[in-house]
Write a protein that holds these residues in place. Structure first.
Motif, mmCIF file in Angstrom:
data_model
loop_
_atom_site.group_PDB
_atom_site.id
_atom_site.type_symbol
_atom_site.label_atom_id
_atom_site.label_comp_id
_atom_site.label_asym_id
_atom_site.label_seq_id
_atom_site.Cartn_x
_atom_site.Cartn_y
_atom_site.Cartn_z
ATOM 1 N N GLU A 27 0.826 -1.208 0.000
ATOM 2 C CA GLU A 27 0.000 0.000 0.000
ATOM 3 C C GLU A 27 0.864 1.264 0.000
ATOM 4 O O GLU A 27 0.538 2.249 -0.678
ATOM 5 C CB GLU A 27 -0.923 -0.002 1.217
ATOM 6 C CG GLU A 27 -1.842 1.201 1.316
ATOM 7 C CD GLU A 27 -2.812 1.323 0.158
ATOM 8 O OE1 GLU A 27 -3.257 2.451 -0.136
ATOM 9 O OE2 GLU A 27 -3.131 0.285 -0.463
ATOM 10 N N GLU A 28 1.968 1.235 0.720
ATOM 11 C CA GLU A 28 2.875 2.385 0.730
ATOM 12 C C GLU A 28 3.354 2.719 -0.677
ATOM 13 O O GLU A 28 3.452 3.896 -1.056
ATOM 14 C CB GLU A 28 4.085 2.100 1.629
ATOM 15 C CG GLU A 28 3.806 2.041 3.115
ATOM 16 C CD GLU A 28 5.071 1.790 3.913
ATOM 17 O OE1 GLU A 28 6.078 2.491 3.678
ATOM 18 O OE2 GLU A 28 5.083 0.878 4.763
ATOM 19 N N TYR A 32 1.909 1.768 -3.680
ATOM 20 C CA TYR A 32 0.805 2.240 -4.526
ATOM 21 C C TYR A 32 0.561 3.731 -4.276
ATOM 22 O O TYR A 32 0.388 4.521 -5.214
ATOM 23 C CB TYR A 32 -0.479 1.473 -4.222
ATOM 24 C CG TYR A 32 -0.585 0.112 -4.866
ATOM 25 C CD1 TYR A 32 -0.683 -0.019 -6.247
ATOM 26 C CD2 TYR A 32 -0.626 -1.041 -4.085
ATOM 27 C CE1 TYR A 32 -0.804 -1.279 -6.839
ATOM 28 C CE2 TYR A 32 -0.745 -2.304 -4.666
ATOM 29 C CZ TYR A 32 -0.829 -2.409 -6.037
ATOM 30 O OH TYR A 32 -0.952 -3.649 -6.617
ATOM 31 N N GLU A 33 0.525 4.117 -3.006
ATOM 32 C CA GLU A 33 0.273 5.517 -2.665
ATOM 33 C C GLU A 33 1.389 6.419 -3.190
ATOM 34 O O GLU A 33 1.135 7.535 -3.642
ATOM 35 C CB GLU A 33 0.132 5.669 -1.154
ATOM 36 C CG GLU A 33 -1.155 5.077 -0.603
ATOM 37 C CD GLU A 33 -1.295 5.283 0.898
ATOM 38 O OE1 GLU A 33 -0.349 5.836 1.512
ATOM 39 O OE2 GLU A 33 -2.335 4.888 1.450
ATOM 40 N N ARG A 37 1.015 9.488 -5.732
ATOM 41 C CA ARG A 37 1.446 10.840 -5.387
ATOM 42 C C ARG A 37 2.285 11.439 -6.519
ATOM 43 O O ARG A 37 2.126 12.618 -6.866
ATOM 44 C CB ARG A 37 2.241 10.804 -4.088
ATOM 45 C CG ARG A 37 2.599 12.186 -3.541
ATOM 46 C CD ARG A 37 3.251 12.107 -2.178
ATOM 47 N NE ARG A 37 2.307 11.720 -1.144
ATOM 48 C CZ ARG A 37 2.315 10.552 -0.513
ATOM 49 N NH1 ARG A 37 3.222 9.649 -0.801
ATOM 50 N NH2 ARG A 37 1.416 10.276 0.404
ATOM 51 N N ARG A 53 -6.224 -0.549 -9.479
ATOM 52 C CA ARG A 53 -5.275 0.524 -9.170
ATOM 53 C C ARG A 53 -4.244 0.710 -10.272
ATOM 54 O O ARG A 53 -3.388 1.587 -10.164
ATOM 55 C CB ARG A 53 -4.589 0.241 -7.839
ATOM 56 C CG ARG A 53 -5.566 0.159 -6.689
ATOM 57 C CD ARG A 53 -4.898 0.043 -5.357
ATOM 58 N NE ARG A 53 -4.356 1.326 -4.915
ATOM 59 C CZ ARG A 53 -3.951 1.564 -3.666
ATOM 60 N NH1 ARG A 53 -4.041 0.611 -2.750
ATOM 61 N NH2 ARG A 53 -3.479 2.743 -3.331
#
Length: 405
Positions: free
Chosen positions: A96-97, A99-100, A104, A156
């Motif tokens: 998740e880190e 993907y975020e 960004r 995603r």
């Protein structure tokens, strides 16, 4: 002699002696795609990893633009942990880190780079003068043993799923057991290939239109993937074992089998898969331990320690004593892979910021050096176009076409 003829003779030597910058440079390929670029866990969070600016990373937006690298798969990589609830939860959080972080980057720099979730989008971005970011999963352990997370990954933007990394996971056996953390060596544990969950992941990837990536997988797992997948396979960053005998490199029979199924093998510019150099390997491990200790840490952490001044200074000394493989070494592997698998089944992967980087292609700014090296090795412009992206796009289109069948 007629005046025009005399002028032509006079002009000829001048044309031959024009400086290199005044002569027309060879055209870039239609699109250049690197299928494996790693990112640190603090990507786009720490100022030093803000890729819209100059960074210590081997790939940032400026380096891509200056070097002519049009598109890259940025990788959702997680290290292998235990096959239990705590291990799966940690892997999901770590994914998740990343993907975020990619999200960004795309939100901050939409005028420079756009997400591409299809071959058409990548080509449209290229035509518009924009870079393309694609997403690949390295180590499907980050699915947390939950098939629904593959659907979420597709939503995603993930367009390939790498089945495994270093150490066996819940999908299949790895080409490299994690012996540092107690996993038995391959010759003592056997190679069971793909698990039932791994087969489910491959089948669902086929249905969604996600390319199945067999880089890092054991030979038995690759054979199982060939049997299970209804779509062509991808090796997102692999080498040729016949050129350098390393478990991570693919033997000729598997190169042929992947090609026979219509797939593509992305040749990887990673030092250990191009050149045997135990002296360099030992020196790097010694340096890593020393830098970690000086930083007050018990273990080396690539994200934390690779960008420290002490690491840069130490690596420069190691490079003098144990030089990296060169573009010629890399092109030699590409040539072998083309000879075995065919010109329609080989592509390019740097593994930048995950250990990749060789003399002549040390970062994304030197991308055109590789294009020139391929031409020097006798590859035609049409061949270069296929290797640099055409073959990958063809496989991606076929996987899309076959989705849902």
């Amino acid at each position: 002699m007629p005046t025009l003829a005399r002028l032509a003779l006079f002009a000829l030597p001048l044309a031959l002696t024009l400086p290199a910058q005044a002569q027309r440079a060879p055209a870039d390929p239609p699109i250049t795609i690197d299928t494996h670029v790693d990112i640190p866990f603090t990507y786009m969070r720490e100022p030093r990893f803000d890729v819209g600016k100059d960074t210590p990373l081997l790939v940032d937006l400026g380096k891509m633009q200056r070097g002519g690298l049009n598109a890259a798969f940025f990788v959702i990589w997680v290290p292998q942990h235990k096959l239990d609830a705590a291990g799966y939860a940690k892997a999901v959080d770590q994914a998740e880190e990343k993907y975020e972080a990619i999200g960004r980057m795309l939100m901050m720099y939409p005028d420079r780079i756009r997400l591409a979730t299809s071959p058409g989008q990548a080509l449209t971005n290229r035509k518009a003068g924009l870079l393309s970011a694609m997403i690949g999963i390295e180590n499907a352990y980050s699915l947390g043993h939950d098939l629904n997370r593959l659907d979420a990954a597709y939503a995603r933007g993930a367009r390939y799923v790498g089945l495994v990394h270093v150490g066996d996971n819940d999908l299949c056996t790895s080409s490299l057991p994690d012996t540092e953390h107690g996993e038995p060596a391959m010759n003592s544990k056997g190679d069971h290939g793909m698990t039932q969950f791994g087969r489910q992941v491959v089948a669902r990837a086929n249905q969604l239109g996600i390319m199945v990536d067999i880089s890092h997988a054991s030979d038995a797992c690759v054979r199982d993937a060939l049997a299970v997948s209804k779509a062509p396979l991808l090796a997102s960053h692999s080498g040729a074992r016949a050129v350098l005998d390393h478990p991570r490199n693919l033997p000729d029979d598997l190169l042929r089998a992947i090609a026979a199924k219509g797939g593509v093998i992305q040749a990887v510019a990673y030092k250990e898969f191009l050149k045997k150099d135990p002296g360099r390997e030992a020196a790097e491990k010694k340096l890593q331990a020393a830098v970690a200790k000086a930083a007050g840490d018990k273990e080396y952490d690539s994200d934390k320690h690779d960008y420290l001044p002490a690491m840069a200074a130490g690596m420069a000394k190691i490079q003098q004593q144990f030089p990296l493989p060169t573009l010629d070494d890399y092109v030699k592997q590409i040539r072998h892979m083309v000879d075995v698998a065919g010109i329609d089944h080989v592509g390019i992967a740097s593994d930048f910021d995950g250990g990749g980087g060789i003399t002549g292609w040390k970062d994304a700014t030197e991308t055109r050096n590789l294009t020139a090296a391929l031409r020097r090795a006798g590859f035609s412009d049409a061949d270069v176009a296929k290797i640099w992206g055409g073959n990958l796009l063809r496989v991606w289109r076929e996987v899309e076409r076959d989705a849902g069948r």
